[in-house]
Enzyme design. Structure first.
Site, PDB file in Angstrom:
ATOM      1  N   SER A   1     -55.994 -31.409 -29.192  1.00  0.00           N
ATOM      2  CA  SER A   1     -54.829 -29.920 -28.649  1.00  0.00           C
ATOM      3  C   SER A   1     -55.110 -28.820 -29.808  1.00  0.00           C
ATOM      4  CB  SER A   1     -53.385 -30.461 -29.672  1.00  0.00           C
ATOM      5  OG  SER A   1     -52.894 -31.453 -28.968  1.00  0.00           O
TER       6      SER A   1
ATOM      7  N   CYS B   1     -36.501 -43.443 -41.949  1.00  0.00           N
ATOM      8  CA  CYS B   1     -36.120 -43.186 -40.638  1.00  0.00           C
ATOM      9  C   CYS B   1     -34.644 -44.401 -40.904  1.00  0.00           C
ATOM     10  CB  CYS B   1     -37.079 -43.512 -39.539  1.00  0.00           C
ATOM     11  SG  CYS B   1     -37.901 -44.275 -39.057  1.00  0.00           S
TER      12      CYS B   1
ATOM     13  N   GLU C   1     -42.546 -50.722 -43.594  1.00  0.00           N
ATOM     14  CA  GLU C   1     -41.364 -50.201 -43.830  1.00  0.00           C
ATOM     15  C   GLU C   1     -40.240 -50.894 -44.669  1.00  0.00           C
ATOM     16  OE1 GLU C   1     -41.090 -47.846 -40.943  1.00  0.00           O
ATOM     17  OE2 GLU C   1     -38.818 -48.051 -40.661  1.00  0.00           O
TER      18      GLU C   1
ATOM     19  N   LYS D   1     -41.161 -49.766 -48.066  1.00  0.00           N
ATOM     20  CA  LYS D   1     -40.332 -48.467 -47.689  1.00  0.00           C
ATOM     21  C   LYS D   1     -38.625 -47.865 -47.917  1.00  0.00           C
ATOM     22  CE  LYS D   1     -44.076 -46.306 -44.635  1.00  0.00           C
ATOM     23  NZ  LYS D   1     -44.325 -45.490 -43.125  1.00  0.00           N
TER      24      LYS D   1
ATOM     25  N   ARG E   1     -38.191 -54.161 -34.901  1.00  0.00           N
ATOM     26  CA  ARG E   1     -38.826 -53.183 -33.720  1.00  0.00           C
ATOM     27  C   ARG E   1     -38.219 -53.754 -32.211  1.00  0.00           C
ATOM     28  NH1 ARG E   1     -39.912 -48.439 -34.927  1.00  0.00           N
ATOM     29  NH2 ARG E   1     -41.881 -48.789 -35.766  1.00  0.00           N
TER      30      ARG E   1
ATOM     31  N   HIS F   1     -31.198 -46.305 -34.472  1.00  0.00           N
ATOM     32  CA  HIS F   1     -32.138 -47.358 -35.705  1.00  0.00           C
ATOM     33  C   HIS F   1     -30.090 -48.323 -36.059  1.00  0.00           C
ATOM     34  CE1 HIS F   1     -35.977 -46.581 -35.445  1.00  0.00           C
ATOM     35  NE2 HIS F   1     -35.830 -46.020 -36.394  1.00  0.00           N
TER      36      HIS F   1
HETATM   37  N1  LIG Z   1     -40.368 -41.248 -34.585  1.00  0.00           N
HETATM   38  C1  LIG Z   1     -39.830 -41.314 -35.416  1.00  0.00           C
HETATM   39  O1  LIG Z   1     -38.434 -41.520 -35.473  1.00  0.00           O
HETATM   40  C2  LIG Z   1     -39.667 -41.183 -37.307  1.00  0.00           C
HETATM   41  C3  LIG Z   1     -38.520 -41.036 -38.287  1.00  0.00           C
HETATM   42  C4  LIG Z   1     -39.795 -41.032 -39.453  1.00  0.00           C
HETATM   43  C5  LIG Z   1     -40.704 -40.495 -39.809  1.00  0.00           C
HETATM   44  N2  LIG Z   1     -41.865 -40.236 -39.084  1.00  0.00           N
HETATM   45  C6  LIG Z   1     -42.813 -39.975 -39.305  1.00  0.00           C
HETATM   46  O2  LIG Z   1     -43.232 -38.901 -39.091  1.00  0.00           O
HETATM   47  C7  LIG Z   1     -44.512 -38.835 -38.966  1.00  0.00           C
HETATM   48  C8  LIG Z   1     -44.761 -37.784 -37.554  1.00  0.00           C
HETATM   49  O3  LIG Z   1     -44.720 -38.959 -36.463  1.00  0.00           O
HETATM   50  P1  LIG Z   1     -44.459 -39.155 -35.021  1.00  0.00           P
HETATM   51  O4  LIG Z   1     -43.186 -39.946 -34.999  1.00  0.00           O
HETATM   52  O5  LIG Z   1     -43.703 -37.723 -34.077  1.00  0.00           O
HETATM   53  O6  LIG Z   1     -46.139 -39.619 -34.829  1.00  0.00           O
HETATM   54  P2  LIG Z   1     -46.502 -39.182 -33.225  1.00  0.00           P
HETATM   55  O7  LIG Z   1     -45.979 -39.316 -32.322  1.00  0.00           O
HETATM   56  O8  LIG Z   1     -47.799 -40.262 -33.229  1.00  0.00           O
HETATM   57  O9  LIG Z   1     -47.349 -37.567 -33.925  1.00  0.00           O
HETATM   58  C9  LIG Z   1     -48.217 -37.525 -34.581  1.00  0.00           C
HETATM   59  C10 LIG Z   1     -48.594 -35.800 -34.560  1.00  0.00           C
HETATM   60  O10 LIG Z   1     -49.619 -35.537 -35.094  1.00  0.00           O
HETATM   61  C11 LIG Z   1     -50.477 -35.090 -35.312  1.00  0.00           C
HETATM   62  N3  LIG Z   1     -52.351 -35.152 -35.232  1.00  0.00           N
HETATM   63  C12 LIG Z   1     -52.977 -36.336 -35.595  1.00  0.00           C
HETATM   64  N4  LIG Z   1     -53.869 -36.194 -36.392  1.00  0.00           N
HETATM   65  C13 LIG Z   1     -54.441 -35.228 -36.595  1.00  0.00           C
HETATM   66  C14 LIG Z   1     -55.127 -34.403 -37.632  1.00  0.00           C
HETATM   67  N5  LIG Z   1     -56.064 -35.205 -37.612  1.00  0.00           N
HETATM   68  N6  LIG Z   1     -54.844 -33.447 -37.754  1.00  0.00           N
HETATM   69  C15 LIG Z   1     -53.746 -32.587 -37.539  1.00  0.00           C
HETATM   70  N7  LIG Z   1     -52.762 -33.172 -36.389  1.00  0.00           N
HETATM   71  C16 LIG Z   1     -53.037 -34.616 -36.448  1.00  0.00           C
HETATM   72  C17 LIG Z   1     -50.815 -35.070 -33.435  1.00  0.00           C
HETATM   73  O11 LIG Z   1     -51.977 -34.359 -32.710  1.00  0.00           O
HETATM   74  P3  LIG Z   1     -51.790 -34.789 -31.377  1.00  0.00           P
HETATM   75  O12 LIG Z   1     -51.181 -34.386 -30.673  1.00  0.00           O
HETATM   76  O13 LIG Z   1     -53.086 -33.418 -31.311  1.00  0.00           O
HETATM   77  O14 LIG Z   1     -52.764 -35.845 -31.826  1.00  0.00           O
HETATM   78  C18 LIG Z   1     -49.339 -35.231 -33.426  1.00  0.00           C
HETATM   79  O15 LIG Z   1     -48.531 -33.923 -33.824  1.00  0.00           O
HETATM   80  C19 LIG Z   1     -45.259 -40.229 -39.083  1.00  0.00           C
HETATM   81  O16 LIG Z   1     -45.736 -39.682 -40.851  1.00  0.00           O
HETATM   82  C20 LIG Z   1     -44.047 -40.976 -39.328  1.00  0.00           C
HETATM   83  O17 LIG Z   1     -44.197 -41.932 -40.155  1.00  0.00           O
HETATM   84  C21 LIG Z   1     -41.687 -40.221 -37.959  1.00  0.00           C
END
Ligand SMILES: NC(=O)c1ccc[n+]([C@@H]2O[C@H](COP(=O)([O-])OP(=O)(O)OC[C@H]3O[C@@H](n4cnc5c(N)ncnc54)[C@H](OP(=O)(O)O)[C@@H]3O)[C@@H](O)[C@H]2O)c1
Length: 350
Positions: free
Chosen positions: A41, A149, A202, A205, A235, A242
């Site tokens: 990105s 979450c 999960e 955690k 899931r 959730h």
């Molecule tokens: N989704 C939920 O409901 C939820 C709830 C609580 C906690 N979380 C936690 O929050 C975190 C993010 O979750 P998400 O659901 O948003 O994941 P996601 O949709 O997969 O997004 C991941 C993000 O990380 C970036 N990224 C990937 N590789 C990278 C690198 N090497 N250096 C810098 N940035 C990088 C991606 O960028 P690109 O687009 O450029 O690949 C994207 O912006 C995770 O740890 C997850 O466990 C998620």
């Protein structure tokens, strides 16, 4: 008028990163000043880089911003991090070392003894742990985390019960939305018309974070809560929200009316301080026999209220009930935002 605090978002293009952008659009204290993601990105405008999955439009100002490399050089001093755990484990310490306040969503550092794992309504006092971090002493930087979450909804429902009656045993079975797996997440062929009875790491955690969140700060460490927790995670084909079926055994006898009243009257530091993202009611009990449901209840309190319903006796433990919380708002971006508001209110954001 006071100027707003500039904010950086690490992982800005992901599911949680997008929620940050959305929730910060009209925030009274914070303003998005920097966005970073992977090298896929980097260098593109946010609008080009992101696969925007939310129903509101990308804020115009943010859409035109260029995605920066995920390095602390040139980043603001307050960072909201939404990175995969493996990447967070490497990058979050680097930003803290460079003097940034890192408000993290990832599990990488949640259980580290000197890293606060915080829900402002439940354990705001644990924020003090930042003063024990080596980064804080060296550069002023630190890391604060919010829970998984599913753990957050469970703990918001349990905290009033622990306060009033004490907890002895907790069993929770989750039905977790697909947005919890990030984007693109679970393949449609795997989840449509199906239930997947496994989400990696999960259950561990939920069990360990619940005990840290409801634990007691004792000097420079948290003594875990004095009860047992067993979680089973599934899931399901739901977009957001959730749902959890929970059974508990309490230490003190309580009637259904007393338990419902503990939830309905639960209020804490964020409500007293009137933090901008704090819901009026952190936990809402609903009487209808068939609620809460993700479709109708996940967005209560702008997604920050946890809804509880179906309280009834349990023949194995003592009481059982259903809990619902919005996974990308209360369970992720909203949780971090509330942590950052608490940090500002406590004078920790410079
Ligand atoms: N989704 C939920 O409901 C939820 C709830 C609580 C906690 N979380 C936690 O929050 C975190 C993010 O979750 P998400 O659901 O948003 O994941 P996601 O949709 O997969 O997004 C991941 C993000 O990380 C970036 N990224 C990937 N590789 C990278 C690198 N090497 N250096 C810098 N940035 C990088 C991606 O960028 P690109 O687009 O450029 O690949 C994207 O912006 C995770 O740890 C997850 O466990 C998620």
């Amino acid at each position: 008028m006071q100027s707003k605090i500039p904010i950086g978002i690490l992982g800005a293009t992901g599911i949680v990163g997008q929620r940050f952008v959305q929730m910060l659009e009209h925030h009274p204290w914070f303003e998005v000043a920097w966005l970073a993601a992977s090298d896929r990105s980097e260098g593109r405008t946010y609008a080009e880089a992101v696969r925007w999955r939310l129903r509101t439009a990308i804020p115009e100002r943010v859409a035109k911003m260029t995605v920066s490399p995920a390095k602390p050089e040139g980043a603001p001093k307050v960072i909201f991090a939404a990175l995969d755990a493996a990447i967070a484990a490497e990058l979050e310490p680097r930003f803290a070392e460079a003097g940034c306040a890192v408000v993290s969503n990832s599990s990488a550092l949640r259980m580290a003894p000197d890293v606060p794992l915080v829900i402002p309504e439940v354990n705001a006092g644990h924020i003090k742990l930042i003063e024990t971090q080596a980064w804080r002493k060296k550069s002023g930087g630190f890391v604060v985390t919010n829970p998984n979450c599913s753990a957050i909804g469970l703990v918001l429902a349990l905290a009033p019960l622990e306060q009033h009656f004490g907890l002895e045993t907790v069993m929770a079975v989750t039905m977790q939305a697909v947005s919890g797996a990030g984007y693109p997440g679970v393949a449609s062929l795997d989840i449509l018309g199906n239930v997947i009875p496994y989400i990696a790491k999960e259950e561990e955690k939920m069990e360990e974070e619940t005990l840290k969140l409801l634990g007691r700060l004792n000097g420079s460490r948290v003594l875990p809560g004095n009860f047992t927790v067993s979680a089973q995670c599934n899931r399901v084909a739901v977009e957001d929200g959730h749902t959890e079926s929970v059974s508990v055994r309490l230490r003190k006898k309580a009637s259904a009316e007393e338990i419902q009243s503990a939830w309905r009257t639960f209020t804490a530091e964020p409500q007293k301080l009137r933090l901008p993202s704090a819901p009026d009611q952190p936990v809402m009990y609903v009487d209808a026999a068939d609620r809460p449901q993700p479709r109708f209840d996940a967005e209560r309190g702008a997604g920050m209220t946890t809804t509880v319903g179906r309280l009834r006796p349990c023949k194995v433990l003592e009481w059982k009930f259903t809990v619902l919380s919005h996974n990308t708002i209360r369970g992720a971006a909203g949780a971090a935002l509330l942590n950052a508001e608490l940090l500002k209110a406590q004078g920790c954001l410079g």
